[in-house]
Design a protein around this motif. Structure first.
Motif, PDB file in Angstrom:
ATOM      1  N   GLN A  84       0.724  -1.368   0.053  1.00 13.91           N
ATOM      2  CA  GLN A  84      -0.018   0.032  -0.024  1.00 13.91           C
ATOM      3  C   GLN A  84       0.680   1.204   0.017  1.00 13.91           C
ATOM      4  O   GLN A  84       2.035   1.433   0.730  1.00 13.91           O
ATOM      5  N   VAL A  85       0.600   2.194  -0.650  1.00 11.77           N
ATOM      6  CA  VAL A  85       1.076   3.651  -0.752  1.00 11.77           C
ATOM      7  C   VAL A  85       0.226   4.195   0.334  1.00 11.77           C
ATOM      8  O   VAL A  85      -0.973   4.372   0.508  1.00 11.77           O
ATOM      9  N   LEU A  86       0.901   5.094   1.386  1.00  5.97           N
ATOM     10  CA  LEU A  86       0.467   5.381   2.537  1.00  5.97           C
ATOM     11  C   LEU A  86       0.414   7.001   2.361  1.00  5.97           C
ATOM     12  O   LEU A  86       1.346   7.645   1.812  1.00  5.97           O
ATOM     13  N   PHE A  87      -0.624   7.663   2.653  1.00  4.01           N
ATOM     14  CA  PHE A  87      -0.823   9.131   2.781  1.00  4.01           C
ATOM     15  C   PHE A  87      -1.499   9.589   4.010  1.00  4.01           C
ATOM     16  O   PHE A  87      -1.849   8.699   4.755  1.00  4.01           O
ATOM     17  N   GLN A  88      -1.074  10.785   4.368  1.00  2.00           N
ATOM     18  CA  GLN A  88      -1.780  11.420   5.605  1.00  2.00           C
ATOM     19  C   GLN A  88      -2.323  12.727   5.533  1.00  2.00           C
ATOM     20  O   GLN A  88      -1.704  13.506   4.544  1.00  2.00           O
ATOM     21  N   ARG A  89      -3.145  13.310   6.305  1.00  2.94           N
ATOM     22  CA  ARG A  89      -3.079  14.552   6.272  1.00  2.94           C
ATOM     23  C   ARG A  89      -3.294  15.251   7.778  1.00  2.94           C
ATOM     24  O   ARG A  89      -4.072  14.726   8.601  1.00  2.94           O
ATOM     25  N   ILE A  90      -2.400  16.194   8.125  1.00  4.61           N
ATOM     26  CA  ILE A  90      -2.609  16.750   9.676  1.00  4.61           C
ATOM     27  C   ILE A  90      -3.608  17.666   9.460  1.00  4.61           C
ATOM     28  O   ILE A  90      -3.822  18.641   8.774  1.00  4.61           O
ATOM     29  N   LEU A  91      -4.615  17.567  10.365  1.00  3.19           N
ATOM     30  CA  LEU A  91      -5.867  18.703  10.325  1.00  3.19           C
ATOM     31  C   LEU A  91      -5.593  19.898  11.116  1.00  3.19           C
ATOM     32  O   LEU A  91      -6.161  20.533  10.797  1.00  3.19           O
ATOM     33  N   HIS A  92      -4.895  19.598  12.357  1.00  3.33           N
ATOM     34  CA  HIS A  92      -4.602  20.784  13.199  1.00  3.33           C
ATOM     35  C   HIS A  92      -3.542  20.403  14.108  1.00  3.33           C
ATOM     36  O   HIS A  92      -3.163  19.500  14.302  1.00  3.33           O
ATOM     37  N   ASP A  93      -3.008  21.531  15.004  1.00  4.64           N
ATOM     38  CA  ASP A  93      -2.028  21.196  15.897  1.00  4.64           C
ATOM     39  C   ASP A  93      -2.337  21.511  17.420  1.00  4.64           C
ATOM     40  O   ASP A  93      -1.621  21.827  18.315  1.00  4.64           O
ATOM     41  N   ASP A  94      -3.730  21.584  17.361  1.00  6.07           N
ATOM     42  CA  ASP A  94      -4.466  21.700  18.950  1.00  6.07           C
ATOM     43  C   ASP A  94      -4.155  20.431  19.719  1.00  6.07           C
ATOM     44  O   ASP A  94      -4.010  19.543  19.116  1.00  6.07           O
ATOM     45  N   PRO A  95      -4.011  20.689  20.992  1.00  8.33           N
ATOM     46  CA  PRO A  95      -3.810  19.522  21.851  1.00  8.33           C
ATOM     47  C   PRO A  95      -5.042  18.584  21.938  1.00  8.33           C
ATOM     48  O   PRO A  95      -6.006  19.198  21.652  1.00  8.33           O
ATOM     49  N   PRO A  96      -4.738  17.386  22.211  1.00  8.65           N
ATOM     50  CA  PRO A  96      -6.036  16.494  22.451  1.00  8.65           C
ATOM     51  C   PRO A  96      -6.969  17.038  23.311  1.00  8.65           C
ATOM     52  O   PRO A  96      -6.739  17.474  24.229  1.00  8.65           O
TER      53      PRO A  96
END
Length: 189
Positions: free
Chosen positions: A165-177
């Motif tokens: 599989q070719v893997l992709f990601q998208r970071i949605l924000h950098d707020d704390p959990p």
């Protein structure tokens, strides 16, 4: 943006028959990407079992399924799954579109919907994987702000063998959990 004749909505009890019809119609189309499935998977009753299983996972906050509708017909599925909370805040997005409804922007709209839904859920990151030969899906992910970050060798068992599989990601924000680990350190979810 979906055309006016299309709608994305959450999976509901009773959607099994429409989903089964979609899977039967798209069996050959989805074969290169899907695992081997028992014949019962393609029946109305089999899909209603899948619907109820996915609704239970949704109640647990682990999986969310949306269907793409064209009138009374299911023409696609969008799934946020493998949701992990606490310090990771991540999920996996998966989708497919009916072979008769390709090249209309439905997959890109569905992935955009998943990004909005994941952000509302407080997830930090989404990931997706595609077969190396599935360049159309890779283009959808790139258009949707995902970046390729690697390749997983022998990752999924499809059509009788382990496939890459070719893997992709998208970071949605950098707020704390939004849901930190409880003081006891035990996951009570």
């Amino acid at each position: 943006m979906l055309g006016e004749d299309y709608a994305i909505r959450e999976l509901r009890s009773g959607d099994g028959a429409a989903l089964a019809a979609a899977y039967r119609r798209n069996r050959e189309h989805l074969a290169p990407w899907d695992p081997d499935r028992p014949e019962s998977f393609y029946t109305d009753a089999g899909q209603e079992i899948e619907v109820e299983r996915n609704l239970a996972l949704s109640e647990e906050g682990r999986t969310y399924v949306n269907l793409i509708w064209y009138g009374e017909q299911v023409v696609g599925r969008l799934m946020l799954s493998n949701i992990v909370r606490y310090v990771l805040q991540s999920g996996t997005v998966g989708y497919w579109v009916d072979h008769e409804h390709l090249r209309r922007g439905l997959a890109t709209s569905a992935v955009g919907h998943a990004v909005v839904q994941a952000t509302r859920l407080g997830l930090h990151r989404l990931e997706a994987g595609t077969a190396p030969t599935n360049t159309a899906s890779q283009a959808v992910l790139r258009r949707s702000g995902f970046e390729e970050y690697g390749r997983a060798e022998r990752f999924l068992f499809i059509r009788g063998e382990w496939r890459d599989q070719v893997l992709f990601q998208r970071i949605l924000h950098d707020d704390p959990p939004g849901n930190p680990v409880p003081r006891s350190g035990v996951d009570r979810a």
